[in-house]
Write a protein that holds these residues in place. Structure first.
Motif, PDB file in Angstrom:
ATOM      1  N   ASP A 265      37.972  40.495  40.554  1.00  0.00           N
ATOM      2  CA  ASP A 265      36.708  40.461  39.825  1.00  0.00           C
ATOM      3  C   ASP A 265      35.927  41.760  39.987  1.00  0.00           C
ATOM      4  OD1 ASP A 265      37.328  37.944  38.978  1.00  0.00           O
ATOM      5  OD2 ASP A 265      35.949  36.902  40.336  1.00  0.00           O
ATOM      6  N   ALA A 266      35.958  42.328  41.185  1.00  0.00           N
ATOM      7  CA  ALA A 266      35.266  43.597  41.409  1.00  0.00           C
ATOM      8  C   ALA A 266      35.900  44.714  40.605  1.00  0.00           C
ATOM      9  CB  ALA A 266      35.283  43.950  42.898  1.00  0.00           C
ATOM     10  N   LEU A 267      37.215  44.690  40.499  1.00  0.00           N
ATOM     11  CA  LEU A 267      37.914  45.712  39.724  1.00  0.00           C
ATOM     12  C   LEU A 267      37.645  45.550  38.231  1.00  0.00           C
ATOM     13  CD1 LEU A 267      39.981  48.058  39.679  1.00  0.00           C
ATOM     14  CD2 LEU A 267      41.753  46.327  39.442  1.00  0.00           C
ATOM     15  N   LEU A 268      37.683  44.315  37.749  1.00  0.00           N
ATOM     16  CA  LEU A 268      37.517  44.074  36.315  1.00  0.00           C
ATOM     17  C   LEU A 268      36.067  44.199  35.858  1.00  0.00           C
ATOM     18  CD1 LEU A 268      39.887  41.026  35.770  1.00  0.00           C
ATOM     19  CD2 LEU A 268      40.262  43.391  35.073  1.00  0.00           C
ATOM     20  N   PHE A 269      35.127  43.678  36.639  1.00  0.00           N
ATOM     21  CA  PHE A 269      33.752  43.572  36.175  1.00  0.00           C
ATOM     22  C   PHE A 269      32.783  44.503  36.890  1.00  0.00           C
ATOM     23  CE2 PHE A 269      35.780  39.432  35.491  1.00  0.00           C
ATOM     24  CZ  PHE A 269      35.721  39.399  34.123  1.00  0.00           C
ATOM     25  N   GLY A 270      33.173  45.073  38.000  1.00  0.00           N
ATOM     26  CA  GLY A 270      32.318  46.022  38.708  1.00  0.00           C
ATOM     27  C   GLY A 270      31.019  45.410  39.166  1.00  0.00           C
ATOM     28  N   ALA A 271      29.934  46.085  38.907  1.00  0.00           N
ATOM     29  CA  ALA A 271      28.616  45.644  39.378  1.00  0.00           C
ATOM     30  C   ALA A 271      28.077  44.459  38.578  1.00  0.00           C
ATOM     31  CB  ALA A 271      27.639  46.803  39.301  1.00  0.00           C
ATOM     32  N   GLN A 272      28.682  44.128  37.459  1.00  0.00           N
ATOM     33  CA  GLN A 272      28.178  43.045  36.608  1.00  0.00           C
ATOM     34  C   GLN A 272      28.916  41.733  36.861  1.00  0.00           C
ATOM     35  OE1 GLN A 272      28.337  44.351  32.583  1.00  0.00           O
ATOM     36  NE2 GLN A 272      26.806  45.931  32.861  1.00  0.00           N
ATOM     37  N   ARG A 273      29.306  41.495  38.114  1.00  0.00           N
ATOM     38  CA  ARG A 273      30.024  40.264  38.427  1.00  0.00           C
ATOM     39  C   ARG A 273      29.183  39.026  38.155  1.00  0.00           C
ATOM     40  NH1 ARG A 273      32.019  40.807  44.342  1.00  0.00           N
ATOM     41  NH2 ARG A 273      29.987  41.775  44.444  1.00  0.00           N
ATOM     42  N   GLN A 274      27.871  39.097  38.401  1.00  0.00           N
ATOM     43  CA  GLN A 274      27.001  37.941  38.187  1.00  0.00           C
ATOM     44  C   GLN A 274      26.862  37.630  36.705  1.00  0.00           C
ATOM     45  OE1 GLN A 274      26.105  36.103  40.662  1.00  0.00           O
ATOM     46  NE2 GLN A 274      27.036  37.551  42.073  1.00  0.00           N
ATOM     47  N   ARG A 275      26.881  38.638  35.884  1.00  0.00           N
ATOM     48  CA  ARG A 275      26.766  38.445  34.439  1.00  0.00           C
ATOM     49  C   ARG A 275      27.998  37.749  33.877  1.00  0.00           C
ATOM     50  NH1 ARG A 275      26.316  43.064  29.853  1.00  0.00           N
ATOM     51  NH2 ARG A 275      25.956  41.662  28.135  1.00  0.00           N
ATOM     52  N   ARG A 276      29.124  37.958  34.515  1.00  0.00           N
ATOM     53  CA  ARG A 276      30.380  37.372  34.049  1.00  0.00           C
ATOM     54  C   ARG A 276      30.305  35.856  33.995  1.00  0.00           C
ATOM     55  NH1 ARG A 276      34.491  35.099  36.812  1.00  0.00           N
ATOM     56  NH2 ARG A 276      33.485  35.655  38.748  1.00  0.00           N
ATOM     57  N   SER A 277      29.678  35.214  34.970  1.00  0.00           N
ATOM     58  CA  SER A 277      29.618  33.752  34.985  1.00  0.00           C
ATOM     59  C   SER A 277      28.840  33.224  33.788  1.00  0.00           C
ATOM     60  CB  SER A 277      29.016  33.249  36.295  1.00  0.00           C
ATOM     61  OG  SER A 277      27.681  33.694  36.414  1.00  0.00           O
ATOM     62  N   LEU A 278      27.762  33.916  33.398  1.00  0.00           N
ATOM     63  CA  LEU A 278      27.017  33.517  32.210  1.00  0.00           C
ATOM     64  C   LEU A 278      27.880  33.682  30.960  1.00  0.00           C
ATOM     65  CD1 LEU A 278      24.372  32.641  30.852  1.00  0.00           C
ATOM     66  CD2 LEU A 278      23.753  35.056  30.743  1.00  0.00           C
ATOM     67  N   ASP A 279      28.605  34.788  30.874  1.00  0.00           N
ATOM     68  CA  ASP A 279      29.480  35.023  29.734  1.00  0.00           C
ATOM     69  C   ASP A 279      30.562  33.956  29.637  1.00  0.00           C
ATOM     70  OD1 ASP A 279      28.012  37.251  29.131  1.00  0.00           O
ATOM     71  OD2 ASP A 279      29.420  38.672  30.023  1.00  0.00           O
ATOM     72  N   GLU A 280      31.092  33.537  30.775  1.00  0.00           N
ATOM     73  CA  GLU A 280      32.120  32.489  30.760  1.00  0.00           C
ATOM     74  C   GLU A 280      31.543  31.175  30.261  1.00  0.00           C
ATOM     75  OE1 GLU A 280      33.857  32.180  34.596  1.00  0.00           O
ATOM     76  OE2 GLU A 280      35.111  33.948  34.335  1.00  0.00           O
ATOM     77  N   ARG A 281      30.310  30.855  30.691  1.00  0.00           N
ATOM     78  CA  ARG A 281      29.694  29.611  30.238  1.00  0.00           C
ATOM     79  C   ARG A 281      29.428  29.636  28.739  1.00  0.00           C
ATOM     80  NH1 ARG A 281      25.222  29.916  34.107  1.00  0.00           N
ATOM     81  NH2 ARG A 281      26.415  30.433  35.943  1.00  0.00           N
TER      82      ARG A 281
END
Length: 97
Positions: free
Chosen positions: A23-39
């Protein structure tokens, strides 16, 4: 603690560590934003699936109405040839018993 419990705990921690690194490699500093995007993606997928199911039901109703030529609700339906047919039995047919 048995050896099997230790093995399971070790495998779980390795799995968590690999997921965090990925997740750190794919999303970098925006890891928290990823969960919203998944929802949002899951909600959108649910809406699409619901729309497909609704379209399938409407299509099935249309096709069955055209093939059978009668309404499932007992109302008169105009047949393709222009003649009206009724799905409810006439009173004289039910009184002959």
């Amino acid at each position: 603690m048995t050896a099997q419990d230790y093995d399971n705990q070790l495998l779980e921690s390795v799995s968590v560590r690999r997921r965090r690194l990925r997740d750190a490699l794919l999303f970098g500093a925006q890891r928290q934003r990823r969960s919203l995007d998944e929802r949002v993606g899951k909600v959108f997928a649910g809406v699409v699936i619901a729309a497909v199911v609704c379209a399938g039901c409407v299509g099935w109703s249309f096709v069955s109405h055209r093939v059978i030529g009668k309404s499932p609700y007992g109302a008169s339906v105009t047949a393709p040839s222009g003649q009206s047919s009724s799905t409810t039995p006439s009173p004289s047919a039910t009184s002959s018993r």
